[in-house]
Design an enzyme around this catalytic site. Structure first.
Site, short mmCIF file in Angstrom:
data_model
loop_
_atom_site.label_atom_id
_atom_site.label_comp_id
_atom_site.label_asym_id
_atom_site.label_seq_id
_atom_site.Cartn_x
_atom_site.Cartn_y
_atom_site.Cartn_z
N GLU A 20 0.81 -1.22 0.00
CA GLU A 20 0.00 0.00 0.00
C GLU A 20 0.85 1.27 0.00
OE1 GLU A 20 -3.68 -2.27 2.26
OE2 GLU A 20 -2.18 -1.19 3.43
N ASP B 108 -0.25 -5.57 9.10
CA ASP B 108 -1.24 -4.77 9.81
C ASP B 108 -1.10 -5.08 11.30
OD1 ASP B 108 -2.36 -3.73 7.53
OD2 ASP B 108 -4.23 -4.86 7.67
N HIS C 267 0.01 -0.05 10.53
CA HIS C 267 1.04 -0.99 10.09
C HIS C 267 2.22 -1.01 11.05
CE1 HIS C 267 -0.47 -0.35 5.69
NE2 HIS C 267 -1.09 -1.36 6.27
#
Length: 597
Positions: A345, A369, A535
């Site tokens: 991401e 995550d 994260h």
């Protein structure tokens, strides 16, 4: 699976450690009596560093010693000139005696610097150490002070263990600073789903890390796929390797949402091509010049990168999970090699601690995550199992669709224990075990409409790990968070129950942070509640102290950590900013400002 040779795949030569033997400049007996002892200290320090440290790419760390001892301005200038010619990026001054502080000090403002003052009674090495550190502080050039706890005899050429630890920690962190400089962060795409970390702050990268930012639109993947701008021979090799070693897991999508066999094969082809293309974008590939693409062959000299993916790409094409996983892993179809740093991401602020962890530990890094805090009570309510051992105080569920390196499975072993190894210690059996522990699951088409393959494994318990994260705070700047702990083993049926509530196609690491009973580490919930973003970067080993040392060099304050106080090593100037060490860290970083301001 062959072991690839250690190479520097980035532009620019590897930084070296410079050793500066300083001496009392008074002649007619004083200086002459100290020459041999002083130069022997320099040789001992160089031997220690070169025998114990490697660069993350596996190349040996080289040390450069000044041609003469340094007794004043002239010899300091000669040394500085030699260091420039030799690409020295880290400066260690050593001495057993009194020297003229401001005349012998290293004044390069961007070079991490330390002083080792010999603890002996014959000459006042400690006096020089204190005097020169005061000079560094007064001139705004923070330096680390190294001083052995126990007195040594003047003819003792050994390096005490406490001094060894500080020299090696300083040198490793300093080399990380030097190696990052003038490299790039490669932003493949832009902002992913509004994630703040993927709003790449170019000023942060340049001023704090010395790293420029290169931005490439994701349409470049389509161009290179459509125009076949990749090494076709390697592509065929990679597809055969995938077919042989990458086990495809169950498709959990509803029947009407599953992709056809033809689409799934196309997803494999796209995923492999994306991996080749992303790597070529980062570091270049001379094979591309051979087929007429000289510009593309150059690469972006990227020391780290990130892929936006969601949602514009993943609504249309195979996700980046396989690409990110394989780049972050210590091996692929070409053999065992240095892992890359590639963030899911495009979370650049998670790529940075991944990069820090790689440069300090020489190992692949997990991207996850920080998904869920499971209290002991909640675990027992949902599964019927009362947590014990490392899980007794509850767990943090680390799980992510993308770049959780295959090394993170814990399937490598050393003395019968799970481990993540420096890439040059990875064996063919280790690589096979990681692949055997992993399923490549057809992507959840609710998340990834364009298909693809996600990595699915469960990290083995009992590994010491450190989770870290950089956050940007408006008005303050960057801060670093650190949580040391362990991966935890829980019963398989308990894991399955908890995992099914999230996404069983993604890799899981159950994390138990080490608790202190107070502050942000009073319990596991407090760690989760105070984590600054969605994260975290997870490195093998307890490297929190080394991260703190590196952060102080870059002037990034640490907002939370559970590192024992006696392990913390920061520049001596930090002691002038108050008795509260963590508050002093903030004040010192604000006062001196970013390293490349």
């Amino acid at each position: 699976m062959k072991m690839n040779k250690a190479v520097n795949r980035l532009r620019g030569s590897m930084p070296k450690v410079g050793i500066r033997p300083t001496i009392d400049g008074r002649r007619n007996g004083v200086r002459e009596s100290l020459e041999e002892q002083t130069m022997n200290m320099a040789k001992s320090a160089a031997k220690l560093i070169s025998e114990n440290l490697k660069h993350p790419n596996g190349l040996p760390v080289e040390c450069v010693i000044a041609d003469t001892t340094i007794g004043g301005f002239a010899e300091a200038a000669d040394c500085a000139d030699k260091f420039k010619r030799e690409n020295v990026g880290v400066s260690l001054t050593v001495t057993p005696c009194w020297c003229y502080g401001s005349e012998t000090m290293d004044t390069d403002p961007h070079m991490p610097k330390a002083v080792w003052g010999f603890n002996g009674t014959e000459r006042p090495g400690a006096v020089y150490l204190a005097a020169v550190l005061a000079g560094y502080t007064q001139k705004g050039l923070p330096a680390f002070g190294i001083y052995g706890r126990d007195v040594q005899d003047s003819d003792d050429t050994s390096v005490p263990n406490d001094v060894k630890g500080k020299i090696l920690d300083f040198a490793k962190a300093g080399l990380a600073v030097a190696y990052m400089k003038d490299k790039s962060y490669l932003s493949l795409g832009n902002v992913s789903m509004g994630i703040a970390g993927s709003i790449v702050d170019q000023d942060f990268f340049l001023k704090y890390l010395g790293v420029r930012t290169e931005t490439v639109d994701m349409v470049e993947f389509m161009r290179r796929i459509d125009e076949e701008i990749y090494d076709k021979e390697e592509y065929e090799k990679a597809m055969k390797w995938v077919a042989e070693f990458c086990k495809v897991g169950k498709d959990d999508n509803p029947a009407d949402k599953q992709r056809t066999a033809e689409q799934k094969q196309e997803d494999w082809e796209t995923s492999v091509k994306m991996t080749l293309i992303a790597r070529d974008l980062m570091v270049g590939n001379p094979k591309l010049a051979e087929i007429g693409y000289g510009e593309e062959a150059m690469g972006r000299n990227a020391i780290a990168g990130g892929f936006q993916g969601q949602r514009q790409w993943t609504d249309y094409k195979a996700n980046g999970d396989f690409m990110e996983t394989m780049l972050n892993t210590s091996f692929d179809w070409n053999g065992i090699r240095e892992p890359y740093v590639m963030a899911t991401e495009n979370d650049s602020l998670n790529a940075v601690p991944m990069l820090f962890g790689h440069l300090l530990s020489d190992r692949a890094q997990i991207f996850s995550d920080v998904r869920t805090y499971w209290s002991p009570e909640a675990i027992e309510r949902v599964t019927g199992w009362k947590p014990e051992g490392l899980a007794e105080g509850g767990l943090i569920h680390l799980i992510n669709s993308g770049s959780t390196t295959l090394d993170g499975s814990g399937a490598m072993s050393e003395n019968g224990e799970p481990v993540m190894k420096p890439w040059w210690d990875v064996t063919e059996e280790d690589a096979k075990n990681c692949l055997d522990a992993t399923l490549f699951r057809p992507a959840d088409t609710g998340y990834f409409r364009g298909g693809g393959y996600s990595t699915d494994f469960l990290t083995k318990g009992g590994m010491p790990v450190t989770m870290s994260r950089v956050n940007l705070v408006n008005g303050l700047g960057p801060v670093l968070q650190i949580a040391e702990g362990f991966t935890a083993e829980i019963p398989a049926n308990v894991h399955d129950t908890l995992d099914d509530r999230t996404n069983p196609t993604w890799p899981t690491t159950w994390f138990a942070p080490r608790l202190t009973g107070e502050g942000n580490f009073r319990d596991v919930y407090a760690v989760m509640a105070n984590w600054g973003a969605n994260h975290g970067a997870i490195s093998y080993g307890h490297i929190g102290a080394q991260l703190i040392t590196l952060a102080s060099m870059l002037r990034i304050p640490v907002s939370m950590h559970n590192v024992p106080e006696e392990k913390i090593f920061r520049p001596s100037a930090w002691a002038s900013f108050g008795m509260d060490r963590e508050g002093a860290d903030y004040r010192a970083c604000a006062n001196f400002g970013p390293l490349y301001k």
